[in-house]
Design an enzyme around this catalytic site. Sequence first.
Site, PDB file in Angstrom:
ATOM      1  N   HIS A   1      52.505 109.893  51.610  1.00  0.00           N
ATOM      2  CA  HIS A   1      51.216 109.580  52.237  1.00  0.00           C
ATOM      3  C   HIS A   1      50.334 108.810  51.263  1.00  0.00           C
ATOM      4  O   HIS A   1      50.376 109.026  50.056  1.00  0.00           O
ATOM      5  CB  HIS A   1      50.512 110.819  52.795  1.00  0.00           C
ATOM      6  CG  HIS A   1      50.187 111.905  51.813  1.00  0.00           C
ATOM      7  ND1 HIS A   1      49.063 111.869  50.999  1.00  0.00           N
ATOM      8  CD2 HIS A   1      50.797 113.076  51.535  1.00  0.00           C
ATOM      9  CE1 HIS A   1      49.007 112.969  50.277  1.00  0.00           C
ATOM     10  NE2 HIS A   1      50.051 113.718  50.566  1.00  0.00           N
TER      11      HIS A   1
ATOM     12  N   ASP B   1      46.915 108.610  51.157  1.00  0.00           N
ATOM     13  CA  ASP B   1      45.622 109.167  50.766  1.00  0.00           C
ATOM     14  C   ASP B   1      45.749 110.260  49.719  1.00  0.00           C
ATOM     15  O   ASP B   1      46.824 110.827  49.500  1.00  0.00           O
ATOM     16  CB  ASP B   1      44.891 109.717  51.984  1.00  0.00           C
ATOM     17  CG  ASP B   1      45.658 110.840  52.684  1.00  0.00           C
ATOM     18  OD1 ASP B   1      46.883 110.699  52.871  1.00  0.00           O
ATOM     19  OD2 ASP B   1      45.039 111.849  53.040  1.00  0.00           O
TER      20      ASP B   1
ATOM     21  N   GLU C   1      46.844 112.106  55.498  1.00  0.00           N
ATOM     22  CA  GLU C   1      47.605 113.356  55.530  1.00  0.00           C
ATOM     23  C   GLU C   1      46.734 114.538  55.141  1.00  0.00           C
ATOM     24  O   GLU C   1      46.821 115.608  55.735  1.00  0.00           O
ATOM     25  CB  GLU C   1      48.811 113.235  54.586  1.00  0.00           C
ATOM     26  CG  GLU C   1      49.792 114.394  54.688  1.00  0.00           C
ATOM     27  CD  GLU C   1      49.491 115.562  53.751  1.00  0.00           C
ATOM     28  OE1 GLU C   1      50.140 116.621  53.870  1.00  0.00           O
ATOM     29  OE2 GLU C   1      48.591 115.421  52.887  1.00  0.00           O
TER      30      GLU C   1
END
Length: 486
Positions: free
Chosen positions: A76, A78, A145
Amino acid sequence: MTSINQLYPQPLWQWFEQICAIPHPSKHEAALSAHIQAWAKEQGLAVTEDKVGNLIIRKPATAGMENRKTVVIQAHIDMVPQKNNDKVHDFEKDAIEPWIDGDWVKAKGTTLGADNGIGMASALAILASDDIKHGPLEVLLTIDEEAGMTGAFGLEAGLLQADILINTDSEQEGEIYMGCAGGVDAAITLPMVWEAPAEGYQSFELNLSGLKGGHSGVNIHLGRGNANKLLGRFLFEHADALQLELASFTGGSLRNAIPREAGVVIMVPEEQIAALHTKVAEFEALIRAELAVADPAGTLTLKAVATPTKVMSEQSQNTLIDLLNACPNGVMRMSDEVAGVTETSLNVGVISTDEQEVKILCLIRSLIDSGRTQVEGMLIALANLAGAEIELSGAYPGWKPDNSSPVMAIVRETYQDIYHKEPVIMVIHAGLECGLFKKPYPEMDMVSIGPTIRFPHSPDEMVNIETVGQYWDLLLAVLERIPEKA
Protein backbone atom coordinates in the site's frame (compact mmCIF):
# COMPACT_ATOMS: atom_id res chain seq x y z
CA MET A 1 27.45 5.05 7.38
CA THR A 2 24.88 7.85 7.54
CA SER A 3 22.81 7.27 4.41
CA ILE A 4 20.25 4.48 4.15
CA ASN A 5 20.83 4.20 0.39
CA GLN A 6 24.11 2.38 1.06
CA LEU A 7 22.43 -0.43 3.00
CA TYR A 8 21.82 -3.91 1.56
CA PRO A 9 19.97 -4.36 -0.70
CA GLN A 10 20.82 -1.03 -2.24
CA PRO A 11 18.07 -1.01 -4.93
CA LEU A 12 15.40 -1.40 -2.24
CA TRP A 13 16.87 1.20 0.15
CA GLN A 14 17.37 3.69 -2.67
CA TRP A 15 13.70 3.44 -3.49
CA PHE A 16 12.75 3.70 0.18
CA GLU A 17 14.77 6.91 0.44
CA GLN A 18 12.76 8.33 -2.47
CA ILE A 19 9.52 7.23 -0.82
CA CYS A 20 10.46 8.96 2.44
CA ALA A 21 11.19 12.19 0.54
CA ILE A 22 7.66 12.45 -0.89
CA PRO A 23 4.79 12.99 1.60
CA HIS A 24 2.24 10.17 1.46
CA PRO A 25 0.01 10.00 4.53
CA SER A 26 -3.33 8.24 4.11
CA LYS A 27 -5.64 10.10 1.71
CA HIS A 28 -2.74 12.24 0.48
CA GLU A 29 -0.84 9.78 -1.71
CA ALA A 30 -1.24 11.67 -5.00
CA ALA A 31 2.28 13.11 -5.16
CA LEU A 32 3.97 9.76 -4.57
CA SER A 33 1.58 8.01 -6.95
CA ALA A 34 2.36 10.57 -9.68
CA HIS A 35 6.10 10.13 -9.09
CA ILE A 36 5.83 6.35 -9.45
CA GLN A 37 3.66 6.58 -12.56
CA ALA A 38 6.06 8.99 -14.26
CA TRP A 39 9.00 6.73 -13.45
CA ALA A 40 7.19 3.60 -14.73
CA LYS A 41 6.37 5.28 -18.02
CA GLU A 42 9.99 6.38 -18.42
CA GLN A 43 11.00 2.74 -17.97
CA GLY A 44 8.57 1.61 -20.66
CA LEU A 45 6.42 -0.29 -18.15
CA ALA A 46 2.66 -0.57 -18.56
CA VAL A 47 1.04 1.38 -15.73
CA THR A 48 -2.67 1.80 -14.97
CA GLU A 49 -4.47 3.87 -12.33
CA ASP A 50 -7.86 2.36 -11.53
CA LYS A 51 -11.06 4.19 -10.57
CA VAL A 52 -10.12 4.62 -6.90
CA GLY A 53 -6.44 5.45 -7.41
CA ASN A 54 -4.69 2.09 -7.10
CA LEU A 55 -1.68 1.60 -9.37
CA ILE A 56 -1.10 -1.56 -11.41
CA ILE A 57 2.30 -1.83 -13.10
CA ARG A 58 3.19 -4.73 -15.38
CA LYS A 59 6.56 -6.12 -16.39
CA PRO A 60 7.16 -8.98 -18.84
CA ALA A 61 8.89 -12.16 -17.73
CA THR A 62 12.65 -12.47 -17.98
CA ALA A 63 13.86 -14.61 -20.88
CA GLY A 64 12.99 -18.28 -20.48
CA MET A 65 10.34 -17.72 -17.76
CA GLU A 66 7.43 -16.64 -19.93
CA ASN A 67 5.44 -19.77 -19.09
CA ARG A 68 5.51 -19.24 -15.32
CA LYS A 69 2.37 -18.31 -13.42
CA THR A 70 1.82 -14.57 -13.16
CA VAL A 71 2.62 -13.06 -9.74
CA VAL A 72 1.36 -9.78 -8.31
CA ILE A 73 3.51 -8.18 -5.61
CA GLN A 74 1.24 -5.99 -3.49
CA ALA A 75 1.89 -3.11 -1.10
CA HIS A 76 0.00 0.00 0.00
CA ILE A 77 1.17 3.51 -0.87
CA ASP A 78 0.01 5.35 2.25
CA MET A 79 1.59 5.57 5.70
CA VAL A 80 0.27 6.37 9.17
CA PRO A 81 1.02 10.00 10.17
CA GLN A 82 2.03 10.08 13.84
CA LYS A 83 4.58 12.35 15.53
CA ASN A 84 5.88 13.23 18.95
CA ASN A 85 4.18 16.29 20.42
CA ASP A 86 7.45 18.25 20.40
CA LYS A 87 8.14 17.49 16.72
CA VAL A 88 7.29 20.17 14.16
CA HIS A 89 6.21 18.23 11.08
CA ASP A 90 3.51 18.58 8.42
CA PHE A 91 2.91 15.13 6.97
CA GLU A 92 1.30 16.62 3.85
CA LYS A 93 4.35 18.77 3.06
CA ASP A 94 7.44 17.55 4.90
CA ALA A 95 9.71 14.60 4.10
CA ILE A 96 10.24 11.76 6.54
CA GLU A 97 13.77 11.87 7.97
CA PRO A 98 15.13 8.30 8.20
CA TRP A 99 18.32 7.60 10.13
CA ILE A 100 20.38 4.57 11.09
CA ASP A 101 20.46 3.62 14.76
CA GLY A 102 22.63 0.52 15.10
CA ASP A 103 20.72 -2.40 13.61
CA TRP A 104 17.60 -0.35 12.90
CA VAL A 105 16.33 2.41 10.65
CA LYS A 106 14.11 4.91 12.44
CA ALA A 107 12.63 8.34 11.70
CA LYS A 108 13.31 11.59 13.53
CA GLY A 109 10.26 12.17 15.72
CA THR A 110 7.67 10.65 13.38
CA THR A 111 6.44 7.37 12.02
CA LEU A 112 8.91 5.95 9.53
CA GLY A 113 6.51 4.50 6.98
CA ALA A 114 8.37 1.20 6.76
CA ASP A 115 4.78 -0.02 7.04
CA ASN A 116 4.40 -0.51 4.04
CA GLY A 117 7.14 1.55 2.40
CA ILE A 118 9.68 -1.28 2.55
CA GLY A 119 7.30 -3.59 0.71
CA MET A 120 6.55 -0.90 -1.86
CA ALA A 121 10.28 -0.22 -2.30
CA SER A 122 10.97 -3.92 -2.86
CA ALA A 123 8.32 -4.12 -5.58
CA LEU A 124 9.62 -1.03 -7.36
CA ALA A 125 13.23 -2.23 -7.10
CA ILE A 126 12.26 -5.48 -8.81
CA LEU A 127 10.51 -3.56 -11.56
CA ALA A 128 13.67 -1.47 -12.04
CA SER A 129 16.04 -4.43 -12.20
CA ASP A 130 17.45 -6.04 -15.34
CA ASP A 131 18.94 -9.08 -13.62
CA ILE A 132 16.26 -10.46 -11.29
CA LYS A 133 14.65 -13.65 -12.61
CA HIS A 134 10.86 -13.75 -12.59
CA GLY A 135 7.86 -14.78 -14.62
CA PRO A 136 5.15 -12.36 -15.78
CA LEU A 137 4.92 -9.75 -13.04
CA GLU A 138 2.37 -7.27 -11.77
CA VAL A 139 2.79 -4.77 -8.96
CA LEU A 140 -0.35 -3.58 -7.18
CA LEU A 141 -0.01 -0.45 -5.02
CA THR A 142 -3.22 0.33 -3.15
CA ILE A 143 -4.27 3.62 -1.60
CA ASP A 144 -5.62 4.49 1.84
CA GLU A 145 -4.97 1.13 3.49
CA GLU A 146 -4.35 2.65 6.90
CA ALA A 147 -7.43 4.87 7.05
CA GLY A 148 -10.15 2.73 5.52
CA MET A 149 -8.76 0.27 2.96
CA THR A 150 -10.37 2.32 0.21
CA GLY A 151 -8.03 0.91 -2.42
CA ALA A 152 -8.68 -2.71 -1.50
CA PHE A 153 -12.44 -2.14 -1.29
CA GLY A 154 -12.40 -0.51 -4.72
CA LEU A 155 -10.27 -3.07 -6.55
CA GLU A 156 -12.40 -4.51 -9.35
CA ALA A 157 -12.42 -8.00 -10.81
CA GLY A 158 -10.60 -8.39 -14.11
CA LEU A 159 -7.90 -5.77 -13.54
CA LEU A 160 -5.30 -8.26 -12.33
CA GLN A 161 -4.06 -11.14 -14.47
CA ALA A 162 -2.06 -12.86 -11.74
CA ASP A 163 -2.56 -16.33 -10.33
CA ILE A 164 -0.56 -15.63 -7.15
CA LEU A 165 -0.45 -12.61 -4.83
CA ILE A 166 2.46 -11.86 -2.50
CA ASN A 167 1.45 -9.28 0.08
CA THR A 168 4.44 -7.45 1.62
CA ASP A 169 2.70 -5.94 4.66
CA SER A 170 3.55 -8.39 7.44
CA GLU A 171 6.03 -7.29 10.07
CA GLN A 172 8.10 -10.19 11.39
CA GLU A 173 10.92 -11.88 9.52
CA GLY A 174 10.74 -15.64 9.76
CA GLU A 175 6.95 -15.65 9.80
CA ILE A 176 4.74 -16.45 6.83
CA TYR A 177 1.25 -15.05 7.12
CA MET A 178 -1.70 -16.96 5.72
CA GLY A 179 -4.61 -15.23 7.47
CA CYS A 180 -5.61 -11.96 9.10
CA ALA A 181 -8.32 -10.29 11.14
CA GLY A 182 -11.30 -8.50 9.73
CA GLY A 183 -12.64 -5.33 11.25
CA VAL A 184 -15.25 -2.60 11.45
CA ASP A 185 -15.26 1.04 12.51
CA ALA A 186 -17.65 2.15 15.25
CA ALA A 187 -18.51 5.84 15.74
CA ILE A 188 -20.42 6.68 18.92
CA THR A 189 -21.93 10.18 18.97
CA LEU A 190 -23.12 11.55 22.31
CA PRO A 191 -25.18 14.76 22.12
CA MET A 192 -24.19 17.46 24.59
CA VAL A 193 -26.22 19.93 26.61
CA TRP A 194 -24.14 22.99 27.45
CA GLU A 195 -24.43 25.57 30.20
CA ALA A 196 -22.57 28.64 31.44
CA PRO A 197 -19.50 28.05 33.64
CA ALA A 198 -19.98 28.41 37.37
CA GLU A 199 -18.70 31.45 39.27
CA GLY A 200 -15.64 31.09 41.49
CA TYR A 201 -14.03 28.38 39.33
CA GLN A 202 -10.62 28.31 37.67
CA SER A 203 -9.87 26.64 34.33
CA PHE A 204 -7.15 24.10 33.58
CA GLU A 205 -6.03 21.87 30.77
CA LEU A 206 -5.12 18.37 31.90
CA ASN A 207 -3.02 16.41 29.40
CA LEU A 208 -1.81 12.83 29.42
CA SER A 209 1.21 12.14 27.19
CA GLY A 210 4.34 9.99 26.98
CA LEU A 211 2.62 6.69 26.27
CA LYS A 212 4.00 4.33 23.61
CA GLY A 213 0.87 3.96 21.50
CA GLY A 214 1.35 1.66 18.53
CA HIS A 215 -0.63 -0.47 16.09
CA SER A 216 -4.10 -1.22 17.40
CA GLY A 217 -3.88 -4.78 16.10
CA VAL A 218 -0.27 -5.91 16.23
CA ASN A 219 0.45 -4.23 19.58
CA ILE A 220 -2.95 -4.51 21.28
CA HIS A 221 -1.96 -7.55 23.37
CA LEU A 222 1.05 -5.79 24.92
CA GLY A 223 -1.01 -4.07 27.59
CA ARG A 224 0.02 -0.53 26.73
CA GLY A 225 -1.89 2.41 28.12
CA ASN A 226 -4.74 3.92 26.14
CA ALA A 227 -4.67 7.67 26.82
CA ASN A 228 -8.41 8.06 26.22
CA LYS A 229 -9.32 5.32 28.66
CA LEU A 230 -6.84 6.44 31.30
CA LEU A 231 -8.00 10.05 31.28
CA GLY A 232 -11.61 8.86 31.34
CA ARG A 233 -10.73 6.78 34.37
CA PHE A 234 -9.26 9.80 36.16
CA LEU A 235 -12.48 11.73 35.58
CA PHE A 236 -14.62 8.81 36.74
CA GLU A 237 -12.66 8.51 39.98
CA HIS A 238 -12.29 12.21 40.82
CA ALA A 239 -14.72 14.46 38.94
CA ASP A 240 -17.47 14.32 41.56
CA ALA A 241 -15.25 14.70 44.62
CA LEU A 242 -13.36 17.63 43.06
CA GLN A 243 -16.59 19.20 41.69
CA LEU A 244 -15.05 19.37 38.22
CA GLU A 245 -16.85 20.87 35.25
CA LEU A 246 -15.81 19.46 31.88
CA ALA A 247 -15.56 21.70 28.81
CA SER A 248 -13.93 19.35 26.28
CA PHE A 249 -12.27 15.97 25.80
CA THR A 250 -9.82 15.34 22.95
CA GLY A 251 -7.66 12.26 22.50
CA GLY A 252 -5.94 10.11 19.90
CA SER A 253 -5.64 10.84 16.21
CA LEU A 254 -6.36 7.57 14.37
CA ARG A 255 -8.84 4.82 15.09
CA ASN A 256 -6.21 2.19 14.23
CA ALA A 257 -3.48 3.58 16.52
CA ILE A 258 -3.46 3.10 20.29
CA PRO A 259 -3.87 6.70 21.55
CA ARG A 260 -0.68 8.08 23.09
CA GLU A 261 -2.06 11.44 24.18
CA ALA A 262 -5.35 12.88 25.43
CA GLY A 263 -6.45 16.12 27.02
CA VAL A 264 -9.42 17.70 28.80
CA VAL A 265 -10.33 21.26 29.65
CA ILE A 266 -11.83 21.36 33.14
CA MET A 267 -13.02 23.91 35.65
CA VAL A 268 -12.57 23.46 39.39
CA PRO A 269 -13.65 25.47 42.44
CA GLU A 270 -10.80 27.56 43.83
CA GLU A 271 -10.92 25.68 47.10
CA GLN A 272 -10.33 22.38 45.24
CA ILE A 273 -7.28 23.48 43.23
CA ALA A 274 -4.75 22.11 45.70
CA ALA A 275 -6.65 18.81 45.86
CA LEU A 276 -6.70 18.64 42.04
CA HIS A 277 -2.91 18.98 41.88
CA THR A 278 -2.60 16.25 44.49
CA LYS A 279 -4.93 13.85 42.68
CA VAL A 280 -3.17 14.43 39.37
CA ALA A 281 0.21 13.60 40.92
CA GLU A 282 -1.23 10.52 42.63
CA PHE A 283 -2.87 9.28 39.44
CA GLU A 284 0.34 9.72 37.47
CA ALA A 285 2.19 7.64 40.04
CA LEU A 286 -0.59 5.05 39.98
CA ILE A 287 -0.60 4.50 36.21
CA ARG A 288 3.20 4.45 36.09
CA ALA A 289 3.17 1.71 38.71
CA GLU A 290 0.43 -0.26 36.98
CA LEU A 291 2.13 0.05 33.58
CA ALA A 292 5.69 -0.20 34.89
CA VAL A 293 6.61 -2.89 32.36
CA ALA A 294 4.30 -2.23 29.41
CA ASP A 295 4.17 1.57 29.31
CA PRO A 296 6.03 3.29 32.16
CA ALA A 297 6.40 6.88 30.96
CA GLY A 298 2.85 8.25 31.09
CA THR A 299 2.93 11.89 32.19
CA LEU A 300 0.10 14.13 33.41
CA THR A 301 0.46 17.88 33.11
CA LEU A 302 -1.87 20.53 34.45
CA LYS A 303 -1.79 24.14 33.29
CA ALA A 304 -4.07 27.13 33.73
CA VAL A 305 -6.02 28.22 30.61
CA ALA A 306 -8.58 30.85 29.72
CA THR A 307 -12.11 30.29 30.99
CA PRO A 308 -14.21 28.42 28.40
CA THR A 309 -17.45 29.97 27.24
CA LYS A 310 -19.46 26.89 28.17
CA VAL A 311 -19.23 23.59 30.00
CA MET A 312 -21.16 20.34 29.80
CA SER A 313 -24.31 20.05 31.83
CA GLU A 314 -24.04 17.77 34.84
CA GLN A 315 -26.05 15.04 33.14
CA SER A 316 -24.07 15.28 29.87
CA GLN A 317 -20.79 15.19 31.74
CA ASN A 318 -21.76 12.23 33.89
CA THR A 319 -23.05 10.30 30.88
CA LEU A 320 -19.84 10.89 28.92
CA ILE A 321 -17.60 9.89 31.82
CA ASP A 322 -19.66 6.77 32.53
CA LEU A 323 -19.66 5.82 28.83
CA LEU A 324 -15.87 6.20 28.54
CA ASN A 325 -15.22 4.27 31.70
CA ALA A 326 -17.57 1.43 30.75
CA CYS A 327 -16.44 1.13 27.14
CA PRO A 328 -14.37 -2.03 26.63
CA ASN A 329 -10.85 -1.68 25.23
CA GLY A 330 -7.96 -3.94 24.37
CA VAL A 331 -7.97 -7.72 23.95
CA MET A 332 -11.43 -9.23 24.15
CA ARG A 333 -10.31 -12.81 23.50
CA MET A 334 -7.20 -14.72 22.50
CA SER A 335 -7.40 -17.31 19.75
CA ASP A 336 -7.82 -20.96 20.68
CA GLU A 337 -6.61 -22.10 17.26
CA VAL A 338 -3.47 -19.98 16.85
CA ALA A 339 -1.40 -19.76 20.02
CA GLY A 340 -0.35 -16.28 21.05
CA VAL A 341 -2.58 -14.49 18.53
CA THR A 342 -5.37 -12.14 19.55
CA GLU A 343 -8.74 -13.28 18.26
CA THR A 344 -10.89 -10.22 19.00
CA SER A 345 -9.99 -6.70 20.15
CA LEU A 346 -11.29 -3.16 20.43
CA ASN A 347 -9.38 0.13 20.31
CA VAL A 348 -10.98 3.31 21.67
CA GLY A 349 -8.96 5.34 19.22
CA VAL A 350 -10.18 8.93 18.89
CA ILE A 351 -12.30 11.27 21.02
CA SER A 352 -13.32 14.73 19.81
CA THR A 353 -15.59 17.48 21.10
CA ASP A 354 -17.45 19.95 18.90
CA GLU A 355 -20.30 22.42 19.27
CA GLN A 356 -23.05 19.85 19.72
CA GLU A 357 -21.55 16.48 20.58
CA VAL A 358 -18.68 14.29 21.65
CA LYS A 359 -17.65 11.60 19.17
CA ILE A 360 -15.79 8.40 20.06
CA LEU A 361 -14.17 6.45 17.20
CA CYS A 362 -13.33 2.79 17.80
CA LEU A 363 -11.94 -0.02 15.67
CA ILE A 364 -13.07 -3.58 16.26
CA ARG A 365 -10.86 -6.39 14.92
CA SER A 366 -11.57 -10.11 14.93
CA LEU A 367 -10.37 -13.28 13.26
CA ILE A 368 -13.96 -14.55 13.35
CA ASP A 369 -17.17 -12.80 12.33
CA SER A 370 -18.98 -13.85 15.51
CA GLY A 371 -16.30 -12.20 17.66
CA ARG A 372 -16.69 -8.95 15.76
CA THR A 373 -20.48 -9.17 16.07
CA GLN A 374 -20.24 -9.71 19.83
CA VAL A 375 -18.19 -6.54 20.37
CA GLU A 376 -20.47 -4.60 18.00
CA GLY A 377 -23.32 -5.65 20.31
CA MET A 378 -21.45 -4.42 23.38
CA LEU A 379 -20.98 -0.99 21.86
CA ILE A 380 -24.57 -0.82 20.60
CA ALA A 381 -25.83 -1.67 24.10
CA LEU A 382 -23.60 0.98 25.70
CA ALA A 383 -24.73 3.58 23.20
CA ASN A 384 -28.36 2.71 23.86
CA LEU A 385 -27.88 3.03 27.62
CA ALA A 386 -26.12 6.38 27.19
CA GLY A 387 -28.69 7.81 24.77
CA ALA A 388 -26.00 8.03 22.09
CA GLU A 389 -26.06 7.20 18.41
CA ILE A 390 -23.74 4.57 16.95
CA GLU A 391 -22.72 3.99 13.36
CA LEU A 392 -20.88 0.89 12.20
CA SER A 393 -19.07 1.32 8.88
CA GLY A 394 -16.23 0.15 6.70
CA ALA A 395 -16.54 -3.51 7.63
CA TYR A 396 -13.93 -5.67 5.94
CA PRO A 397 -13.55 -9.44 6.03
CA GLY A 398 -10.75 -11.45 7.50
CA TRP A 399 -8.50 -13.63 5.37
CA LYS A 400 -9.34 -17.25 6.12
CA PRO A 401 -6.23 -19.44 6.45
CA ASP A 402 -5.65 -22.06 3.73
CA ASN A 403 -3.27 -24.77 4.89
CA SER A 404 -3.16 -26.24 1.37
CA SER A 405 -1.96 -23.02 -0.30
CA PRO A 406 0.65 -23.86 -2.97
CA VAL A 407 2.40 -20.49 -2.72
CA MET A 408 2.65 -20.82 1.06
CA ALA A 409 4.38 -24.17 0.51
CA ILE A 410 6.81 -22.56 -1.95
CA VAL A 411 7.65 -19.76 0.48
CA ARG A 412 8.08 -22.20 3.37
CA GLU A 413 10.35 -24.54 1.43
CA THR A 414 12.37 -21.65 0.00
CA TYR A 415 12.87 -20.18 3.45
CA GLN A 416 14.05 -23.56 4.76
CA ASP A 417 16.51 -23.94 1.89
CA ILE A 418 17.98 -20.45 2.37
CA TYR A 419 18.07 -20.19 6.17
CA HIS A 420 18.10 -23.87 7.21
CA LYS A 421 15.30 -23.43 9.71
CA GLU A 422 11.54 -23.65 9.77
CA PRO A 423 9.57 -20.45 9.30
CA VAL A 424 6.54 -19.90 11.51
CA ILE A 425 3.18 -20.06 9.75
CA MET A 426 1.07 -17.30 11.29
CA VAL A 427 -2.21 -15.45 11.35
CA ILE A 428 -1.94 -11.72 12.10
CA HIS A 429 -4.34 -9.64 14.20
CA ALA A 430 -4.33 -6.81 11.70
CA GLY A 431 -6.22 -5.88 8.57
CA LEU A 432 -4.13 -7.14 5.68
CA GLU A 433 -5.83 -6.39 2.41
CA CYS A 434 -5.81 -10.03 1.31
CA GLY A 435 -9.26 -10.67 2.79
CA LEU A 436 -10.73 -7.96 0.58
CA PHE A 437 -8.84 -9.14 -2.50
CA LYS A 438 -10.49 -12.55 -2.15
CA LYS A 439 -13.87 -11.08 -3.11
CA PRO A 440 -12.97 -10.01 -6.69
CA TYR A 441 -10.29 -12.71 -7.01
CA PRO A 442 -11.57 -15.75 -5.06
CA GLU A 443 -9.23 -18.22 -6.76
CA MET A 444 -6.04 -16.22 -6.27
CA ASP A 445 -3.44 -17.94 -4.08
CA MET A 446 -2.09 -15.53 -1.47
CA VAL A 447 0.69 -15.24 1.10
CA SER A 448 2.18 -12.39 3.12
CA ILE A 449 5.82 -11.84 4.10
CA GLY A 450 7.93 -8.92 5.27
CA PRO A 451 10.87 -7.73 7.39
CA THR A 452 10.80 -7.11 11.12
CA ILE A 453 9.08 -3.80 11.93
CA ARG A 454 8.64 -2.71 15.52
CA PHE A 455 6.05 -0.26 16.87
CA PRO A 456 4.27 0.62 13.60
CA HIS A 457 1.72 3.44 13.77
CA SER A 458 3.84 5.27 16.35
CA PRO A 459 6.87 7.60 16.25
CA ASP A 460 8.88 4.70 17.69
CA GLU A 461 8.45 2.75 14.43
CA MET A 462 11.66 1.06 13.30
CA VAL A 463 12.69 -1.57 10.76
CA ASN A 464 15.50 -4.05 11.30
CA ILE A 465 18.17 -3.66 8.65
CA GLU A 466 19.33 -7.28 8.51
CA THR A 467 15.78 -8.58 8.11
CA VAL A 468 15.15 -6.27 5.15
CA GLY A 469 17.98 -8.10 3.39
CA GLN A 470 16.56 -11.47 4.44
CA TYR A 471 13.09 -10.50 3.20
CA TRP A 472 14.58 -9.34 -0.13
CA ASP A 473 16.57 -12.54 -0.64
CA LEU A 474 13.50 -14.64 0.15
CA LEU A 475 11.25 -12.67 -2.18
CA LEU A 476 13.67 -12.97 -5.11
CA ALA A 477 14.18 -16.69 -4.52
CA VAL A 478 10.41 -17.27 -4.38
CA LEU A 479 9.91 -15.42 -7.67
CA GLU A 480 12.48 -17.67 -9.29
CA ARG A 481 10.66 -20.79 -8.03
CA ILE A 482 7.14 -19.89 -9.19
CA PRO A 483 5.93 -22.91 -11.22
CA GLU A 484 4.81 -22.97 -14.82
CA LYS A 485 1.20 -22.59 -15.76
CA ALA A 486 -0.75 -25.83 -15.90
